[in-house]
Each structure stands twice: as C-alpha cells, then as structure tokens.
Scaffold this motif. Sequence first.
Motif, PDB file in Angstrom:
ATOM      1  N   PRO A  40       0.811  -1.212   0.000  1.00 16.22           N
ATOM      2  CA  PRO A  40       0.000   0.000   0.000  1.00 16.22           C
ATOM      3  C   PRO A  40       0.850   1.269   0.000  1.00 16.22           C
ATOM      4  O   PRO A  40       1.974   1.299   0.506  1.00 16.22           O
ATOM      5  N   GLY A  41       0.254   2.337  -0.553  1.00 18.03           N
ATOM      6  CA  GLY A  41       0.859   3.655  -0.465  1.00 18.03           C
ATOM      7  C   GLY A  41       0.367   4.375   0.771  1.00 18.03           C
ATOM      8  O   GLY A  41       0.349   3.812   1.867  1.00 18.03           O
ATOM      9  N   ILE A  42      -0.086   5.615   0.601  1.00 16.45           N
ATOM     10  CA  ILE A  42      -0.531   6.421   1.744  1.00 16.45           C
ATOM     11  C   ILE A  42      -2.002   6.118   1.985  1.00 16.45           C
ATOM     12  O   ILE A  42      -2.884   6.587   1.268  1.00 16.45           O
ATOM     13  N   MET A  43      -2.280   5.307   2.993  1.00 14.02           N
ATOM     14  CA  MET A  43      -3.627   4.820   3.255  1.00 14.02           C
ATOM     15  C   MET A  43      -4.263   5.570   4.421  1.00 14.02           C
ATOM     16  O   MET A  43      -3.597   5.936   5.390  1.00 14.02           O
ATOM     17  N   ASP A  44      -5.566   5.759   4.332  1.00 13.31           N
ATOM     18  CA  ASP A  44      -6.312   6.482   5.360  1.00 13.31           C
ATOM     19  C   ASP A  44      -6.665   5.530   6.508  1.00 13.31           C
ATOM     20  O   ASP A  44      -7.803   5.114   6.676  1.00 13.31           O
ATOM     21  N   THR A  45      -5.661   5.196   7.270  1.00 10.68           N
ATOM     22  CA  THR A  45      -5.805   4.283   8.405  1.00 10.68           C
ATOM     23  C   THR A  45      -5.890   5.086   9.708  1.00 10.68           C
ATOM     24  O   THR A  45      -5.655   6.301   9.713  1.00 10.68           O
ATOM     25  N   PRO A  46      -6.218   4.444  10.834  1.00 11.16           N
ATOM     26  CA  PRO A  46      -6.275   5.177  12.113  1.00 11.16           C
ATOM     27  C   PRO A  46      -4.982   5.923  12.436  1.00 11.16           C
ATOM     28  O   PRO A  46      -5.014   6.981  13.062  1.00 11.16           O
ATOM     29  N   MET A  47      -3.844   5.406  11.983  1.00 11.63           N
ATOM     30  CA  MET A  47      -2.573   6.073  12.254  1.00 11.63           C
ATOM     31  C   MET A  47      -2.540   7.456  11.594  1.00 11.63           C
ATOM     32  O   MET A  47      -2.156   8.452  12.211  1.00 11.63           O
ATOM     33  N   LEU A  48      -2.969   7.534  10.329  1.00 10.96           N
ATOM     34  CA  LEU A  48      -2.995   8.819   9.641  1.00 10.96           C
ATOM     35  C   LEU A  48      -4.118   9.717  10.162  1.00 10.96           C
ATOM     36  O   LEU A  48      -4.051  10.933  10.054  1.00 10.96           O
ATOM     37  N   GLY A  49      -5.143   9.093  10.724  1.00  7.92           N
ATOM     38  CA  GLY A  49      -6.265   9.860  11.246  1.00  7.92           C
ATOM     39  C   GLY A  49      -5.874  10.790  12.374  1.00  7.92           C
ATOM     40  O   GLY A  49      -6.607  11.743  12.682  1.00  7.92           O
ATOM     41  N   ARG A  50      -4.724  10.549  12.996  1.00  2.77           N
ATOM     42  CA  ARG A  50      -4.274  11.397  14.098  1.00  2.77           C
ATOM     43  C   ARG A  50      -3.552  12.654  13.616  1.00  2.77           C
ATOM     44  O   ARG A  50      -3.222  13.534  14.409  1.00  2.77           O
ATOM     45  N   LEU A  51      -3.287  12.735  12.300  1.00  2.70           N
ATOM     46  CA  LEU A  51      -2.578  13.893  11.758  1.00  2.70           C
ATOM     47  C   LEU A  51      -3.521  15.074  11.564  1.00  2.70           C
ATOM     48  O   LEU A  51      -4.731  14.910  11.406  1.00  2.70           O
ATOM     49  N   ARG A  52      -2.951  16.289  11.561  1.00  2.31           N
ATOM     50  CA  ARG A  52      -3.737  17.492  11.284  1.00  2.31           C
ATOM     51  C   ARG A  52      -4.325  17.421   9.872  1.00  2.31           C
ATOM     52  O   ARG A  52      -3.739  16.821   8.967  1.00  2.31           O
ATOM     53  N   GLU A  53      -5.445  18.087   9.691  1.00  2.00           N
ATOM     54  CA  GLU A  53      -6.144  18.032   8.405  1.00  2.00           C
ATOM     55  C   GLU A  53      -5.287  18.578   7.267  1.00  2.00           C
ATOM     56  O   GLU A  53      -5.297  18.050   6.152  1.00  2.00           O
ATOM     57  N   ASP A  54      -4.515  19.636   7.527  1.00  4.64           N
ATOM     58  CA  ASP A  54      -3.687  20.215   6.460  1.00  4.64           C
ATOM     59  C   ASP A  54      -2.586  19.253   6.031  1.00  4.64           C
ATOM     60  O   ASP A  54      -2.221  19.199   4.844  1.00  4.64           O
ATOM     61  N   ILE A  55      -2.068  18.476   6.983  1.00  8.67           N
ATOM     62  CA  ILE A  55      -1.041  17.485   6.634  1.00  8.67           C
ATOM     63  C   ILE A  55      -1.663  16.369   5.803  1.00  8.67           C
ATOM     64  O   ILE A  55      -1.094  15.935   4.792  1.00  8.67           O
TER      65      ILE A  55
END
Length: 257
Positions: free
Chosen positions: A193-208
């Motif tokens: 996978p590339g950049i997946m919308d998983t719970p880990m990424l869910g913790r990032l700021r919206e602009d990131i």
Amino acid sequence: MRIDDGSSAVVTGGASGLGLATARRIAERGGTVVLADISEDQGAKAVAELGEAARFVPADVTDEDQVKAALEIAQELGPLRFVVHCAGRGGDRTRIIAKDRTPGELDKFAEVVRVNLIGTYNVLRLAASVISGNEPVDEGDRGAIVLTASVAAFDGQIGQTSYTASKAGVHGITLVAARDLASWQIRVNTIAPGIMDTPMLGRLREDIRDGLAASVPHPKRLGAPDDYARLAVEMLENPYLNGQTIRLDGAIRMAPR
C-alpha cells in the motif's frame, strides 16, 4: 476458490484499518472470518459490526501459540483456505547516525523487524501448515495467503531504515513463498500500500492529510482501507494470481523526505 464455499478465513490486524475492511468484504461475500488482533476493545467492536460471520481471537503475530489458536478456531468454523496478514507497526523516523554522529539504536531497528518481518514469517509458516491439510478444489488450490508490504519497500524515505527493511523483506519473501508452497497448491501474494487512510494517519492534522493526498498523482486522495480489501479478496479468489507484489498507491513514488 470462492470465499462463500463454506471455508474460513483469518485476518491478522483484523480489528481495524486495512484488516477490518478486508474482514468486512469477506463477511459481505458470505465468508466466515476470524479476526486476530492485539486490541480486545477494537476486536469486540468489529465483531459487533460484522455479526455471526466473525470471531475475535486476541493474538500477537510474533507469538506462535496465539497465532496457532486463531488458526485452530478458524478450522472449527470451516476448512481454513484464506489468510490475509495485515498486522504490523510503523517505525520511528531514525537516521542511521544522528547529527552528532551517534549511531541509531539497534534495539529500535530490531523491534520493527521483529514485528513486521518475523511476525509475517510466523503467520505464513503456521497458516501454510494448516492450509496444506485441505483437499484441493477448483484448479487444485488448497488455499491462498495475502501478505502486506508497503511502497516503503521500494521508495523508503530518510529515517525509515527499519520500516523499509522490514517491508522489503516481506516483498522478498513473496515469490520464494509462492514457489516453496506451490507443491502444496498454496498461492502467496503481497499488497504494497501507499498512503492509506488508516487510524494512524487519522491522528494527523487536516492540512497534513490534505498535503499527503495532493501528492498522489491519481486519484488525488488517500487510499481507502476498502481499496486494499477489494484487492485482497481478488488475490484470494483469482486462481492464476501467484507470487506477485502489487503496489496499491495511485502511482505515487515517495520523495526522499
């Protein structure tokens, strides 16, 4: 092979993210799935969502007895023919040497490799042992296993040495495993996978998150867990798909940083 033929499946990391999306697809297609995961809270929520088609078993993928327990429970529900290994962890961004020339911590490197690579091999070997006891169906398949690498296996960024090494190892295992298990009629494929919308990424700021999505050539969005699940199910059921690592990344190629 068909998911709805009365066989069972095991999805590691099945209580959230890519694993839960895959378990959801399997259940929707009429399959029975065991979710093997370290999070009992998330496991209970996943089973409540999926209903009678799902069971939860607490399991650390590096623990032989716990993985065996998950496989055994699946066998009680029907012949185990399908395994999707999603469990893993990220790695802290650590350079090989710091600005003051201090070497990177060996223990941190080893821990990421232990979970992501040794954990993968543990699941692969134990699952193959169980699946090899099945009677062949259709074109001779006894079962199919899907592993999870990452685009970092090919485009590792600065500071990703441990994560890249572990995921490159999973990619490296894939063809060998497919050849090794061919005499048992067990297929092995891997998704990177590339950049997946998983719970880990869910913790990032919206602009990131927006910036990451904009870096994908097409479609310009983060990968959805269901994108992974759709490909995983195809890998399980397609009888001529074997020994492949397929990038699932919207044509992204990661920059050095």
